[in-house]
Design an enzyme around this catalytic site. Structure first.
Site, PDB file in Angstrom:
ATOM      1  N   THR A 141      64.482  43.653  28.488  1.00  0.00           N
ATOM      2  CA  THR A 141      64.360  44.015  29.908  1.00  0.00           C
ATOM      3  C   THR A 141      65.714  44.312  30.530  1.00  0.00           C
ATOM      4  O   THR A 141      66.713  43.676  30.176  1.00  0.00           O
ATOM      5  CB  THR A 141      63.683  42.867  30.675  1.00  0.00           C
ATOM      6  OG1 THR A 141      62.397  42.630  30.097  1.00  0.00           O
ATOM      7  CG2 THR A 141      63.502  43.195  32.140  1.00  0.00           C
ATOM      8  N   GLY A 180      66.034  35.073  28.407  1.00  0.00           N
ATOM      9  CA  GLY A 180      66.227  33.634  28.498  1.00  0.00           C
ATOM     10  C   GLY A 180      67.384  33.180  27.629  1.00  0.00           C
ATOM     11  O   GLY A 180      67.499  33.575  26.476  1.00  0.00           O
ATOM     12  N   GLU A 425      56.472  38.756  29.136  1.00  0.00           N
ATOM     13  CA  GLU A 425      55.687  39.209  27.970  1.00  0.00           C
ATOM     14  C   GLU A 425      54.668  40.265  28.369  1.00  0.00           C
ATOM     15  O   GLU A 425      53.616  40.381  27.774  1.00  0.00           O
ATOM     16  CB  GLU A 425      54.990  38.024  27.289  1.00  0.00           C
ATOM     17  CG  GLU A 425      55.922  37.015  26.683  1.00  0.00           C
ATOM     18  CD  GLU A 425      56.894  37.597  25.635  1.00  0.00           C
ATOM     19  OE1 GLU A 425      57.835  36.889  25.267  1.00  0.00           O
ATOM     20  OE2 GLU A 425      56.719  38.760  25.225  1.00  0.00           O
TER      21      GLU A 425
HETATM   22  C1  LIG Z   1      53.161  49.071  28.490  1.00  0.00           C
HETATM   23  C2  LIG Z   1      53.674  49.499  27.144  1.00  0.00           C
HETATM   24  C3  LIG Z   1      52.772  49.022  26.059  1.00  0.00           C
HETATM   25  C4  LIG Z   1      53.761  51.006  27.130  1.00  0.00           C
HETATM   26  O1  LIG Z   1      54.557  51.329  26.020  1.00  0.00           O
HETATM   27  P1  LIG Z   1      54.809  52.853  25.674  1.00  0.00           P
HETATM   28  O2  LIG Z   1      55.811  52.952  24.581  1.00  0.00           O
HETATM   29  O3  LIG Z   1      55.062  53.606  26.934  1.00  0.00           O
HETATM   30  O4  LIG Z   1      53.420  53.213  25.039  1.00  0.00           O
HETATM   31  P2  LIG Z   1      52.427  54.366  25.453  1.00  0.00           P
HETATM   32  O5  LIG Z   1      51.758  53.998  26.734  1.00  0.00           O
HETATM   33  O6  LIG Z   1      53.133  55.667  25.334  1.00  0.00           O
HETATM   34  O7  LIG Z   1      51.386  54.278  24.253  1.00  0.00           O
HETATM   35  C5  LIG Z   1      50.691  53.098  24.108  1.00  0.00           C
HETATM   36  C6  LIG Z   1      50.269  53.158  22.654  1.00  0.00           C
HETATM   37  O8  LIG Z   1      51.114  52.241  21.983  1.00  0.00           O
HETATM   38  C7  LIG Z   1      50.321  51.182  21.495  1.00  0.00           C
HETATM   39  N1  LIG Z   1      51.052  49.951  21.713  1.00  0.00           N
HETATM   40  C8  LIG Z   1      51.677  49.578  22.838  1.00  0.00           C
HETATM   41  N2  LIG Z   1      52.244  48.376  22.691  1.00  0.00           N
HETATM   42  C9  LIG Z   1      51.962  47.989  21.423  1.00  0.00           C
HETATM   43  C10 LIG Z   1      52.266  46.821  20.685  1.00  0.00           C
HETATM   44  N3  LIG Z   1      52.969  45.794  21.220  1.00  0.00           N
HETATM   45  N4  LIG Z   1      51.841  46.742  19.414  1.00  0.00           N
HETATM   46  C11 LIG Z   1      51.126  47.766  18.885  1.00  0.00           C
HETATM   47  N5  LIG Z   1      50.783  48.905  19.539  1.00  0.00           N
HETATM   48  C12 LIG Z   1      51.205  48.984  20.804  1.00  0.00           C
HETATM   49  C13 LIG Z   1      49.063  51.209  22.342  1.00  0.00           C
HETATM   50  O9  LIG Z   1      47.984  50.606  21.688  1.00  0.00           O
HETATM   51  C14 LIG Z   1      48.852  52.697  22.518  1.00  0.00           C
HETATM   52  O10 LIG Z   1      48.297  53.212  21.341  1.00  0.00           O
HETATM   53  P3  LIG Z   1      47.442  54.567  21.434  1.00  0.00           P
HETATM   54  O11 LIG Z   1      46.811  54.665  20.076  1.00  0.00           O
HETATM   55  O12 LIG Z   1      46.451  54.394  22.533  1.00  0.00           O
HETATM   56  O13 LIG Z   1      48.417  55.675  21.731  1.00  0.00           O
HETATM   57  C15 LIG Z   1      55.092  48.917  26.891  1.00  0.00           C
HETATM   58  O14 LIG Z   1      55.985  49.521  27.792  1.00  0.00           O
HETATM   59  C16 LIG Z   1      55.134  47.422  27.041  1.00  0.00           C
HETATM   60  O15 LIG Z   1      54.752  46.709  26.143  1.00  0.00           O
HETATM   61  N6  LIG Z   1      55.598  46.933  28.231  1.00  0.00           N
HETATM   62  C17 LIG Z   1      55.697  45.496  28.465  1.00  0.00           C
HETATM   63  C18 LIG Z   1      57.113  45.001  28.179  1.00  0.00           C
HETATM   64  C19 LIG Z   1      57.112  43.565  27.783  1.00  0.00           C
HETATM   65  O16 LIG Z   1      56.114  42.998  27.369  1.00  0.00           O
HETATM   66  N7  LIG Z   1      58.300  42.933  27.885  1.00  0.00           N
HETATM   67  C20 LIG Z   1      58.501  41.602  27.426  1.00  0.00           C
HETATM   68  C21 LIG Z   1      59.982  41.350  27.281  1.00  0.00           C
HETATM   69  S1  LIG Z   1      60.318  39.810  26.477  1.00  0.00           S
HETATM   70  C22 LIG Z   1      59.871  38.613  27.644  1.00  0.00           C
HETATM   71  O17 LIG Z   1      59.293  38.892  28.676  1.00  0.00           O
HETATM   72  C23 LIG Z   1      60.204  37.236  27.263  1.00  0.00           C
HETATM   73  C24 LIG Z   1      59.795  36.202  28.043  1.00  0.00           C
HETATM   74  C25 LIG Z   1      60.263  34.818  27.780  1.00  0.00           C
HETATM   75  C26 LIG Z   1      59.376  34.024  26.923  1.00  0.00           C
HETATM   76  O18 LIG Z   1      58.386  34.569  26.418  1.00  0.00           O
HETATM   77  O19 LIG Z   1      59.681  32.832  26.792  1.00  0.00           O
HETATM   78  C1  LIG Z   2      60.662  33.754  33.609  1.00  0.00           C
HETATM   79  C2  LIG Z   2      60.926  35.096  32.960  1.00  0.00           C
HETATM   80  C3  LIG Z   2      61.479  35.145  31.688  1.00  0.00           C
HETATM   81  C4  LIG Z   2      61.752  36.371  31.091  1.00  0.00           C
HETATM   82  N1  LIG Z   2      62.355  36.391  29.854  1.00  0.00           N
HETATM   83  C5  LIG Z   2      62.657  37.578  29.304  1.00  0.00           C
HETATM   84  C6  LIG Z   2      63.311  37.626  28.034  1.00  0.00           C
HETATM   85  O1  LIG Z   2      63.615  36.593  27.452  1.00  0.00           O
HETATM   86  N2  LIG Z   2      63.628  38.839  27.504  1.00  0.00           N
HETATM   87  C7  LIG Z   2      63.304  40.017  28.139  1.00  0.00           C
HETATM   88  O2  LIG Z   2      63.602  41.082  27.619  1.00  0.00           O
HETATM   89  N3  LIG Z   2      62.641  39.998  29.346  1.00  0.00           N
HETATM   90  C8  LIG Z   2      62.331  38.819  29.923  1.00  0.00           C
HETATM   91  N4  LIG Z   2      61.678  38.794  31.138  1.00  0.00           N
HETATM   92  C9  LIG Z   2      61.399  40.047  31.839  1.00  0.00           C
HETATM   93  C10 LIG Z   2      59.915  40.393  31.804  1.00  0.00           C
HETATM   94  O3  LIG Z   2      59.522  40.751  30.512  1.00  0.00           O
HETATM   95  C11 LIG Z   2      59.658  41.532  32.797  1.00  0.00           C
HETATM   96  O4  LIG Z   2      59.930  41.031  34.086  1.00  0.00           O
HETATM   97  C12 LIG Z   2      58.216  42.001  32.695  1.00  0.00           C
HETATM   98  O5  LIG Z   2      58.045  42.747  31.519  1.00  0.00           O
HETATM   99  C13 LIG Z   2      57.811  42.846  33.917  1.00  0.00           C
HETATM  100  O6  LIG Z   2      58.625  43.990  34.026  1.00  0.00           O
HETATM  101  P1  LIG Z   2      59.346  44.318  35.414  1.00  0.00           P
HETATM  102  O7  LIG Z   2      60.077  43.106  35.831  1.00  0.00           O
HETATM  103  O8  LIG Z   2      60.061  45.593  35.232  1.00  0.00           O
HETATM  104  O9  LIG Z   2      58.163  44.509  36.449  1.00  0.00           O
HETATM  105  P2  LIG Z   2      57.601  45.920  36.976  1.00  0.00           P
HETATM  106  O10 LIG Z   2      57.012  46.693  35.875  1.00  0.00           O
HETATM  107  O11 LIG Z   2      58.644  46.549  37.824  1.00  0.00           O
HETATM  108  O12 LIG Z   2      56.378  45.382  37.869  1.00  0.00           O
HETATM  109  C14 LIG Z   2      56.380  45.456  39.273  1.00  0.00           C
HETATM  110  C15 LIG Z   2      54.992  45.923  39.708  1.00  0.00           C
HETATM  111  O13 LIG Z   2      54.790  47.267  39.249  1.00  0.00           O
HETATM  112  C16 LIG Z   2      53.507  47.377  38.638  1.00  0.00           C
HETATM  113  N5  LIG Z   2      53.498  48.382  37.574  1.00  0.00           N
HETATM  114  C17 LIG Z   2      54.499  48.653  36.715  1.00  0.00           C
HETATM  115  N6  LIG Z   2      54.125  49.591  35.834  1.00  0.00           N
HETATM  116  C18 LIG Z   2      52.833  49.921  36.135  1.00  0.00           C
HETATM  117  C19 LIG Z   2      51.873  50.823  35.575  1.00  0.00           C
HETATM  118  N7  LIG Z   2      52.155  51.593  34.507  1.00  0.00           N
HETATM  119  N8  LIG Z   2      50.647  50.868  36.148  1.00  0.00           N
HETATM  120  C20 LIG Z   2      50.348  50.082  37.206  1.00  0.00           C
HETATM  121  N9  LIG Z   2      51.218  49.212  37.786  1.00  0.00           N
HETATM  122  C21 LIG Z   2      52.439  49.142  37.244  1.00  0.00           C
HETATM  123  C22 LIG Z   2      53.270  45.991  38.056  1.00  0.00           C
HETATM  124  O14 LIG Z   2      51.873  45.772  37.886  1.00  0.00           O
HETATM  125  C23 LIG Z   2      53.858  45.079  39.129  1.00  0.00           C
HETATM  126  O15 LIG Z   2      52.883  44.832  40.123  1.00  0.00           O
HETATM  127  C24 LIG Z   2      61.416  37.566  31.769  1.00  0.00           C
HETATM  128  C25 LIG Z   2      60.838  37.520  33.038  1.00  0.00           C
HETATM  129  C26 LIG Z   2      60.578  36.292  33.638  1.00  0.00           C
HETATM  130  C27 LIG Z   2      59.954  36.246  35.007  1.00  0.00           C
END
Ligand SMILES: CC(C)(COP(=O)(O)OP(=O)(O)OC[C@H]1O[C@@H](n2cnc3c(N)ncnc32)[C@H](O)[C@@H]1OP(=O)(O)O)[C@@H](O)C(=O)NCCC(=O)NCCSC(=O)/C=C/CC(=O)O
Ligand SMILES: Cc1cc2nc3c(=O)[nH]c(=O)nc-3n(C[C@H](O)[C@H](O)[C@H](O)COP(=O)(O)OP(=O)(O)OC[C@H]3O[C@@H](n4cnc5c(N)ncnc54)[C@H](O)[C@@H]3O)c2cc1C
Length: 649
Positions: A141, A180, A425
């Site tokens: 992110t 994190g 996530e």
């Molecule tokens: C929203 C996402 C999935 C969009 O990704 P993008 O590359 O833009 O994909 P498309 O919309 O072009 O196509 C979707 C296509 O890809 C397949 N797909 C998507 N994700 C996956 C996956 N994980 N595994 C397998 N396949 C996947 C999907 O099924 C579609 O297939 P088609 O056949 O329909 O084409 C992407 O932007 C996304 O995942 N966003 C979320 C980001 C996220 O989760 N961030 C987490 C960061 S880490 C974190 O938060 C850590 C937290 C701390 C802790 O956990 O302790």
């Molecule tokens: C406690 C915590 C720990 C984290 N740890 C990590 C980490 O370890 N590593 C890491 O990489 N990240 C981490 N993150 C980041 C986290 O993964 C992102 O905050 C999360 O993926 C959401 O993305 P964003 O913040 O850009 O929100 P945004 O996508 O900007 O969301 C804002 C609003 O926009 C809307 N929106 C966005 N896209 C769309 C769409 N396509 N259609 C409709 N609505 C949409 C959402 O629904 C939401 O209401 C952490 C976040 C938190 C809060």
């Protein structure tokens, strides 16, 4: 047990089933319960004493967490705890509703290394990481993008002259932001960056990056790094930022299992695995559902139900003892569907873990057919259950009146830890839309005669047009109701390309309907498999209540096409309320079955012995604000107002 509040004691003498048998069921067998209790005893020896988290500053909480991390690692080594469950049981008690500063090391850094690294890379880094000489995080992110991975801006440009990648943050919004442990703790990160080689952008790829010196822990030249500041919760972990200024890493540090960059800069894609670099998010989402139950829903309803058994309030009949608030139907309506949800999410979480490991095994063998379904199901369930958990914890807090608002209740710490899962996530709305995208495509396949399997098999089934719900309320008839609703939503979905945004509200509901059907189906199959009749009966009641509460709350979805008639809906409402009184007798025992230690729950209202008031008074008196009796700041700022003459003395 000596000195237990008499109301709680009576509750425990009045149950209809064996709590121990239900605990064994929740654990997955008696042997697991025994092993868990053994590990928890070890953990309590080490971590049960210590400063009250509620009276610590953020910096103190972080420092305490670093110390506990060192002690927890030492304990695991000393006691030979290596199995993930055993390590988890110890860490749960070391960090009750807290994140360790090294949480991402185990949650995402190691799984990404082992799943995205080549054999050589794993052999090089894994031993160091397992000895914590490397402490890593997962940096994906950025300040400007979290959801839209393809919009991330950090670049990794290959330089064939030096056979290095140059990592750079080209804009302010490209700073990695949120990972994190990134701020002060980690000395490495797996950084997701746009790969450029030979002038072409090949999209997001993972890179192993050293951030800080092994000797001094100072940031390396070209790296600006720090903590992002106080947050809604997660005080014990340093979510951080990092800015790269043309920071160079060896070519060998691009994780190259699925794609490579050769010495001359040639890019090679060696796998058909779609979105291979997104894999670790599927893992974490799949594992998260279980933890939302045992770290969120279950402790919250334990607190609220135990407190509701000891809290007496108001007057139902003249000159009688004030009733336990758990006897109010409204209190039961607030809490028992949440209790049922805790069980539903827990059983679903266990099932989701099983499915993940099955599919992950298949992928390791090169069979990726089930990955799209796993991604969709884990995304949808993560969204539904984290939203459910957030809503339920707040409702439990509200059910406990004023003391529910005190930190002594334990609710604030549980809530801020769990509600973050609605965002991290994968933000929940976006996850539901991912699930919906898969369902619509799958439904179209089924409409063209494709035979489906797994969680979407119902889309190629014939569905009943009328509900079979009778006054028996068989679980099968309830599952069928959710199957019908889910089918109907998919059938009226839209093509993912043309009217996506205009339909996206309905699409999120279609995803939720699919996930609810899945949860009720899992719950029903668990109940059917229970051998002990008394346990089967009480868990069956929870399954009925989970389903009926959802049908009643979403009545329109079920009556709109006449699937459930008005008469049947009246039956649903009647049965839902009569289940409340059926469950009332066992409510305390049903939360006792989660077998939580008071030290884990962290709540004076939810103590196992129910002795709330005396302990609440002691806790309040221990607040640092109560020493000294008169605060110096009072003398300095308010005293003069009260005694204007005195201030001239
Ligand atoms: C929203 C996402 C999935 C969009 O990704 P993008 O590359 O833009 O994909 P498309 O919309 O072009 O196509 C979707 C296509 O890809 C397949 N797909 C998507 N994700 C996956 C996956 N994980 N595994 C397998 N396949 C996947 C999907 O099924 C579609 O297939 P088609 O056949 O329909 O084409 C992407 O932007 C996304 O995942 N966003 C979320 C980001 C996220 O989760 N961030 C987490 C960061 S880490 C974190 O938060 C850590 C937290 C701390 C802790 O956990 O302790
Ligand atoms: C406690 C915590 C720990 C984290 N740890 C990590 C980490 O370890 N590593 C890491 O990489 N990240 C981490 N993150 C980041 C986290 O993964 C992102 O905050 C999360 O993926 C959401 O993305 P964003 O913040 O850009 O929100 P945004 O996508 O900007 O969301 C804002 C609003 O926009 C809307 N929106 C966005 N896209 C769309 C769409 N396509 N259609 C409709 N609505 C949409 C959402 O629904 C939401 O209401 C952490 C976040 C938190 C809060």
């Amino acid at each position: 047990m000596a000195n237990v509040n008499p109301d709680l004691r009576k509750e425990r003498e009045n149950g209809t089933f064996s709590v121990e048998k239900l605990t064994n069921l929740l654990d997955g067998g008696k042997h697991v319960t025994d092993r868990r209790r053994h590990v928890e005893r070890l953990a309590l020896n080490e971590f049960s004493k210590g400063e009250d988290y509620n009276f610590m500053s953020r910096k103190e909480r972080y420092i305490s967490a670093l110390h506990k991390t060192e002690r927890a690692l030492r304990c695991c080594k000393e006691y030979g705890l290596t199995k993930p469950d055993e390590v988890y049981w110890l860490w749960q008690l070391a960090f009750p509703h807290e994140a360790s500063p090294i949480q991402l090391h185990g949650d995402m850094f190691l799984p990404t290394l082992t799943r995205q690294g080549t054999e050589e890379q794993v052999n090089k880094y894994l031993p160091l990481a397992e000895k914590y000489q490397i402490i890593g995080t997962y940096a994906q992110t950025e300040m400007g993008h979290g959801t839209f991975i393809r919009g991330l801006e950090t670049t990794a440009t290959y330089d064939p002259q030096t056979e290095e990648f140059i990592l750079h943050s080209p804009t302010l919004t490209s700073l990695k932001w949120w990972p994190g442990g990134l701020g002060k703790t980690s000395n490495y990160a797996i950084v997701m960056a746009l790969l450029y080689t030979n002038g072409k952008n090949y999209g997001m790829h993972p890179f192993m990056v050293q951030l800080r010196s092994h000797e001094t822990h100072e940031p390396l030249p070209g790296i600006t790094i720090g903590d992002i500041g106080p947050k809604f919760g997660f005080d014990t972990i340093d979510n951080g930022f990092v800015q790269f200024d043309h920071f160079r890493i060896p070519r060998e540090d691009m994780l190259m299992k699925y794609s490579q960059v050769l010495k001359d800069g040639t890019y090679v894609k060696s796998t058909k695995l779609k979105k291979s670099s997104y894999g670790v998010m599927v893992l974490v989402r799949s594992m998260l559902i279980y933890y939302l139950a045992i770290q969120g829903l279950a402790p919250a309803c334990t607190i609220a139900i135990r407190y509701s058994a000891v809290r007496r309030q108001s007057e139902q009949t003249k000159s009688q003892l004030e009733p336990q608030i758990l006897d109010y139907q409204t209190q039961q309506y607030k809490l028992f569907p949440i209790l049922a949800s805790a069980y539903a999410v827990l059983f679903t979480g266990v099932k989701m873990k099983e499915i993940y490991y099955e599919v992950d095994n298949e992928i390791q063998q090169g069979h990726t057919e089930r990955l799209p379904e796993l991604h969709a199901l884990s995304s949808g369930l993560k969204a539904l259950t984290s939203s459910m958990a957030s809503w339920c914890i707040e409702r439990c807090r509200l059910a406990c009146g004023g003391h529910g608002y005190s930190a002594a209740s334990g609710f604030p710490k549980i809530y801020v830890a769990v509600t973050a899962a609605c965002t991290y996530e994968g933000e929940n709305t976006v996850m539901l839309l991912q699930c919906a995208r898969y369902l619509i495509k799958t439904y179209q396949g089924a409409s063209n005669g494709k035979k489906l399997s797994g969680s979407v098999s119902y889309l190629s089934d014939k569905v009943n047009s009328r509900s079979t719900i009778t006054s028996e309320f068989s679980l099968k008839s309830l599952v069928d109701a959710f199957k019908h609703r889910a089918f109907r939503f998919q059938a009226c979905g839209s093509d993912p390309e043309d009217s996506w945004n205009r339909n996206s509200v309905v699409l999120t509901k279609a995803a939720e309907a699919h996930c609810y059907y899945y949860m009720v189906s899992v719950f029903e199959s668990v109940v059917e498999a229970v051998e002990d009749d008394a346990v089967k009966r009480v868990v069956g009641q929870l399954c009925q209540l989970f389903a009926l509460f959802a049908i009643h709350e979403n009545a329109g979805d079920f009556v709109q096409d006449g699937f459930i008639s008005n008469d049947q809906m009246e039956l649903v409402k009647w049965k839902e309320l009569s289940l409340l009184s059926d469950i009332r007798r066992n409510a305390v025992l049903l939360v006792d079955a989660f077998d939580f230690h008071d030290e884990f729950i962290g709540s004076i209202l939810g103590r196992f012995d129910g002795n709330v008031y005396a302990n609440l008074f002691e806790w309040a008196k221990s607040s640092p604000l109560n020493k000294p009796e008169v605060q110096e700041s009072y003398i300095k700022y308010l005293q003069p107002l009260l005694n204007p003459n005195k201030s001239k003395l």
